[in-house]
Design a protein around this motif. Structure first.
Motif, PDB file in Angstrom:
ATOM      1  N   GLY A 170       0.824  -1.192   0.000  1.00 23.39           N
ATOM      2  CA  GLY A 170       0.000   0.000   0.000  1.00 23.39           C
ATOM      3  C   GLY A 170       0.864   1.250   0.000  1.00 23.39           C
ATOM      4  N   GLU A 171       0.262   2.359  -0.340  1.00 22.27           N
ATOM      5  CA  GLU A 171       0.961   3.647  -0.370  1.00 22.27           C
ATOM      6  C   GLU A 171       0.969   4.200   1.054  1.00 22.27           C
ATOM      7  OE1 GLU A 171       1.144   7.313  -3.529  1.00 22.27           O
ATOM      8  OE2 GLU A 171      -0.814   6.468  -3.057  1.00 22.27           O
ATOM      9  N   ALA A 172       2.081   4.005   1.733  1.00 21.81           N
ATOM     10  CA  ALA A 172       2.154   4.365   3.155  1.00 21.81           C
ATOM     11  C   ALA A 172       2.334   5.856   3.370  1.00 21.81           C
ATOM     12  CB  ALA A 172       3.291   3.603   3.822  1.00 21.81           C
ATOM     13  N   TRP A 173       3.159   6.485   2.543  1.00 19.17           N
ATOM     14  CA  TRP A 173       3.503   7.888   2.768  1.00 19.17           C
ATOM     15  C   TRP A 173       2.912   8.739   1.661  1.00 19.17           C
ATOM     16  CZ3 TRP A 173       7.151   3.932   3.391  1.00 19.17           C
ATOM     17  CH2 TRP A 173       7.404   3.627   4.736  1.00 19.17           C
ATOM     18  N   TYR A 174       1.988   9.613   2.077  1.00 19.70           N
ATOM     19  CA  TYR A 174       1.180  10.388   1.127  1.00 19.70           C
ATOM     20  C   TYR A 174       0.856  11.732   1.765  1.00 19.70           C
ATOM     21  CZ  TYR A 174      -2.531  11.245  -2.341  1.00 19.70           C
ATOM     22  OH  TYR A 174      -3.297  11.756  -3.359  1.00 19.70           O
ATOM     23  N   ASP A 175       0.719  12.747   0.931  1.00 17.75           N
ATOM     24  CA  ASP A 175       0.408  14.092   1.416  1.00 17.75           C
ATOM     25  C   ASP A 175      -1.097  14.308   1.351  1.00 17.75           C
ATOM     26  OD1 ASP A 175       0.220  16.731   2.096  1.00 17.75           O
ATOM     27  OD2 ASP A 175       1.614  17.467   0.573  1.00 17.75           O
ATOM     28  N   TYR A 176      -1.804  13.940   2.429  1.00 16.10           N
ATOM     29  CA  TYR A 176      -3.251  14.080   2.453  1.00 16.10           C
ATOM     30  C   TYR A 176      -3.690  15.537   2.557  1.00 16.10           C
ATOM     31  CZ  TYR A 176      -3.540   9.026   2.859  1.00 16.10           C
ATOM     32  OH  TYR A 176      -3.430   7.681   2.601  1.00 16.10           O
ATOM     33  N   ASP A 177      -2.767  16.432   2.924  1.00 11.91           N
ATOM     34  CA  ASP A 177      -3.081  17.856   2.999  1.00 11.91           C
ATOM     35  C   ASP A 177      -2.831  18.571   1.678  1.00 11.91           C
ATOM     36  OD1 ASP A 177      -3.770  17.747   5.756  1.00 11.91           O
ATOM     37  OD2 ASP A 177      -1.632  17.649   6.234  1.00 11.91           O
ATOM     38  N   MET A 178      -2.230  17.855   0.704  1.00 16.05           N
ATOM     39  CA  MET A 178      -1.997  18.390  -0.648  1.00 16.05           C
ATOM     40  C   MET A 178      -1.287  19.738  -0.612  1.00 16.05           C
ATOM     41  SD  MET A 178      -5.523  17.275  -2.564  1.00 16.05           S
ATOM     42  CE  MET A 178      -6.170  15.600  -2.387  1.00 16.05           C
ATOM     43  N   GLN A 179      -0.131  19.771   0.036  1.00 16.08           N
ATOM     44  CA  GLN A 179       0.635  21.003   0.174  1.00 16.08           C
ATOM     45  C   GLN A 179       1.393  21.335  -1.112  1.00 16.08           C
ATOM     46  OE1 GLN A 179       2.528  20.947   4.341  1.00 16.08           O
ATOM     47  NE2 GLN A 179       2.012  18.812   3.963  1.00 16.08           N
ATOM     48  N   THR A 180       1.867  22.563  -1.198  1.00 22.71           N
ATOM     49  CA  THR A 180       2.606  22.988  -2.385  1.00 22.71           C
ATOM     50  C   THR A 180       3.851  22.142  -2.583  1.00 22.71           C
ATOM     51  OG1 THR A 180       1.806  25.251  -2.086  1.00 22.71           O
ATOM     52  CG2 THR A 180       3.728  24.939  -3.497  1.00 22.71           C
ATOM     53  N   ARG A 181       4.587  21.895  -1.500  1.00 20.77           N
ATOM     54  CA  ARG A 181       5.691  20.944  -1.541  1.00 20.77           C
ATOM     55  C   ARG A 181       5.283  19.727  -0.727  1.00 20.77           C
ATOM     56  NH1 ARG A 181      10.899  19.501  -2.458  1.00 20.77           N
ATOM     57  NH2 ARG A 181      11.949  18.337  -0.795  1.00 20.77           N
ATOM     58  N   TRP A 182       5.422  18.575  -1.320  1.00 22.11           N
ATOM     59  CA  TRP A 182       4.978  17.324  -0.711  1.00 22.11           C
ATOM     60  C   TRP A 182       5.566  17.131   0.679  1.00 22.11           C
ATOM     61  CZ3 TRP A 182       6.894  12.863   1.371  1.00 22.11           C
ATOM     62  CH2 TRP A 182       6.058  11.751   1.405  1.00 22.11           C
ATOM     63  N   SER A 183       4.717  16.752   1.608  1.00 25.28           N
ATOM     64  CA  SER A 183       5.150  16.361   2.934  1.00 25.28           C
ATOM     65  C   SER A 183       4.141  15.353   3.465  1.00 25.28           C
ATOM     66  CB  SER A 183       5.224  17.578   3.867  1.00 25.28           C
ATOM     67  OG  SER A 183       5.642  17.191   5.162  1.00 25.28           O
ATOM     68  N   TRP A 184       4.610  14.219   3.919  1.00 22.70           N
ATOM     69  CA  TRP A 184       3.706  13.176   4.376  1.00 22.70           C
ATOM     70  C   TRP A 184       2.945  13.624   5.609  1.00 22.70           C
ATOM     71  CZ3 TRP A 184       4.927  10.215   8.966  1.00 22.70           C
ATOM     72  CH2 TRP A 184       6.155  10.545   9.539  1.00 22.70           C
ATOM     73  N   SER A 185       1.728  13.089   5.759  1.00 23.70           N
ATOM     74  CA  SER A 185       0.830  13.462   6.853  1.00 23.70           C
ATOM     75  C   SER A 185       1.035  12.499   8.020  1.00 23.70           C
ATOM     76  CB  SER A 185      -0.623  13.410   6.377  1.00 23.70           C
ATOM     77  OG  SER A 185      -0.794  14.236   5.240  1.00 23.70           O
ATOM     78  N   GLY A 215       2.883  -7.650   6.779  1.00 21.34           N
ATOM     79  CA  GLY A 215       3.973  -8.084   5.911  1.00 21.34           C
ATOM     80  C   GLY A 215       3.885  -7.535   4.505  1.00 21.34           C
ATOM     81  N   LEU A 216       3.217  -6.392   4.337  1.00 22.07           N
ATOM     82  CA  LEU A 216       3.035  -5.807   3.016  1.00 22.07           C
ATOM     83  C   LEU A 216       4.086  -4.728   2.734  1.00 22.07           C
ATOM     84  CD1 LEU A 216      -0.857  -5.441   2.936  1.00 22.07           C
ATOM     85  CD2 LEU A 216       0.553  -7.262   1.946  1.00 22.07           C
ATOM     86  N   LEU A 217       4.354  -4.523   1.461  1.00 14.86           N
ATOM     87  CA  LEU A 217       5.289  -3.490   1.034  1.00 14.86           C
ATOM     88  C   LEU A 217       4.667  -2.117   1.223  1.00 14.86           C
ATOM     89  CD1 LEU A 217       6.388  -5.190  -2.309  1.00 14.86           C
ATOM     90  CD2 LEU A 217       7.764  -5.034  -0.225  1.00 14.86           C
ATOM     91  N   ARG A 218       5.536  -1.085   1.396  1.00 19.95           N
ATOM     92  CA  ARG A 218       5.069   0.285   1.529  1.00 19.95           C
ATOM     93  C   ARG A 218       5.734   1.158   0.478  1.00 19.95           C
ATOM     94  NH1 ARG A 218       7.227  -2.458   5.528  1.00 19.95           N
ATOM     95  NH2 ARG A 218       8.160  -0.726   6.655  1.00 19.95           N
ATOM     96  N   THR A 219       4.924   1.992  -0.164  1.00 18.88           N
ATOM     97  CA  THR A 219       5.443   2.889  -1.194  1.00 18.88           C
ATOM     98  C   THR A 219       5.180   4.337  -0.800  1.00 18.88           C
ATOM     99  OG1 THR A 219       3.424   3.070  -2.535  1.00 18.88           O
ATOM    100  CG2 THR A 219       4.854   1.154  -2.928  1.00 18.88           C
ATOM    101  N   CYS A 220       5.721   5.246  -1.613  1.00 24.10           N
ATOM    102  CA  CYS A 220       5.476   6.675  -1.440  1.00 24.10           C
ATOM    103  C   CYS A 220       5.315   7.305  -2.808  1.00 24.10           C
ATOM    104  CB  CYS A 220       6.612   7.347  -0.682  1.00 24.10           C
ATOM    105  SG  CYS A 220       8.202   7.314  -1.574  1.00 24.10           S
ATOM    106  N   GLY A 221       4.622   8.424  -2.879  1.00 23.06           N
ATOM    107  CA  GLY A 221       4.466   9.122  -4.149  1.00 23.06           C
ATOM    108  C   GLY A 221       3.815  10.473  -3.947  1.00 23.06           C
ATOM    109  N   THR A 222       4.078  11.390  -4.855  1.00 26.19           N
ATOM    110  CA  THR A 222       3.541  12.744  -4.738  1.00 26.19           C
ATOM    111  C   THR A 222       2.129  12.858  -5.301  1.00 26.19           C
ATOM    112  OG1 THR A 222       4.529  13.365  -6.856  1.00 26.19           O
ATOM    113  CG2 THR A 222       5.825  13.814  -4.864  1.00 26.19           C
TER     114      THR A 222
END
Length: 226
Positions: free
Chosen positions: A179-194, A209-216
């Motif tokens: 799953g996508e673990a690190w995501y900017d749910y606040d949708m900031q101008t510069r990405w920062s995880w919530s 035991g699942l993989l974790r991803t990140c993306g802007t």
């Protein structure tokens, strides 16, 4: 470089798994980005504009995940190969696509990563529009991604009407890879995880035991933000 498709691997030995094991909250947006868009779906950048920006920013790993389209992949791959032949340092490009699916009665998005481009199993999802009927079910989407040699990742688990815990558990039961673990749910101008929601999602994925991803999830002109 392109790795991770078709005859080279099984899902269990997919080389992207090793990359994702090192991904953390500080990986995005400057090292890895496994979720972004071009004009091939609803993004603002042309594919070559995006890959040029990713290269200039010094990204190590990149997947462009247009909605129901992988049309950007081969043009970007050709561009990277030309730059590599000149001796330039370029990102590792992984094939990607964002696919709509029904999971626990909820419409969710699934990231297909590292699949064989053009594989017939994904044809129904690679036509610009969401599938219908049986093909829209999350188990069908996951199975098709695996048949194409890719990994199935639940995108931004905290954005749906059904709670992320239930969705992650359901995805795990169906054989999703992560799953996508690190995501900017606040949708900031510069990405920062919530922090609060992302930390909880990370723990749940890790415990299963699942993989974790990140993306802007970039749709605009800058890969640093959404």
């Amino acid at each position: 470089m392109l790795v991770g498709w078709g005859r080279v691997l099984s899902v269990e030995s997919h080389p992207l798994r090793e990359v994702l094991r090192d991904v953390g909250p500080d990986s995005c947006p400057d090292i890895c980005n496994f979720h972004c868009h071009t004009q091939c779906s609803d993004g603002s950048l042309q594919p070559l504009q995006l890959i040029e920006q990713a290269t200039e920013r010094g990204l190590s790993h990149l997947a462009v995940t247009d909605h129901h389209s992988s049309a950007s992949f081969l043009p970007m791959l050709d561009w990277l190969n030309q730059r590599r032949q000149r001796g330039d340092k370029v990102p590792t490009l992984w094939s990607g696509m964002e696919i709509s699916a029904i999971l626990r009665g909820c419409l969710v998005h699934v990231l297909a990563l590292g699949f064989e481009p053009g594989h017939k199993a994904l044809a129904v999802y690679n036509s610009g529009d969401a599938a219908v009927g049986e093909d829209l079910r999350a188990e069908s989407v996951c199975r098709a991604i695996h048949e194409a040699g890719g990994l199935a990742i639940l995108a931004h688990p905290g954005r749906y009407r059904v709670g992320f815990a239930d969705l992650i558990d359901a995805a795990a039961e169906l054989g999703f890879d992560g799953g996508e673990a690190w995501y900017d749910y606040d949708m900031q101008t510069r990405w920062s995880w919530s922090p609060v929601v992302c930390e909880a999602i990370d723990r749940r994925l890790k415990n299963l035991g699942l993989l974790r991803t990140c993306g802007t999830d970039s749709h605009g002109l800058n890969l640093e933000g959404r």
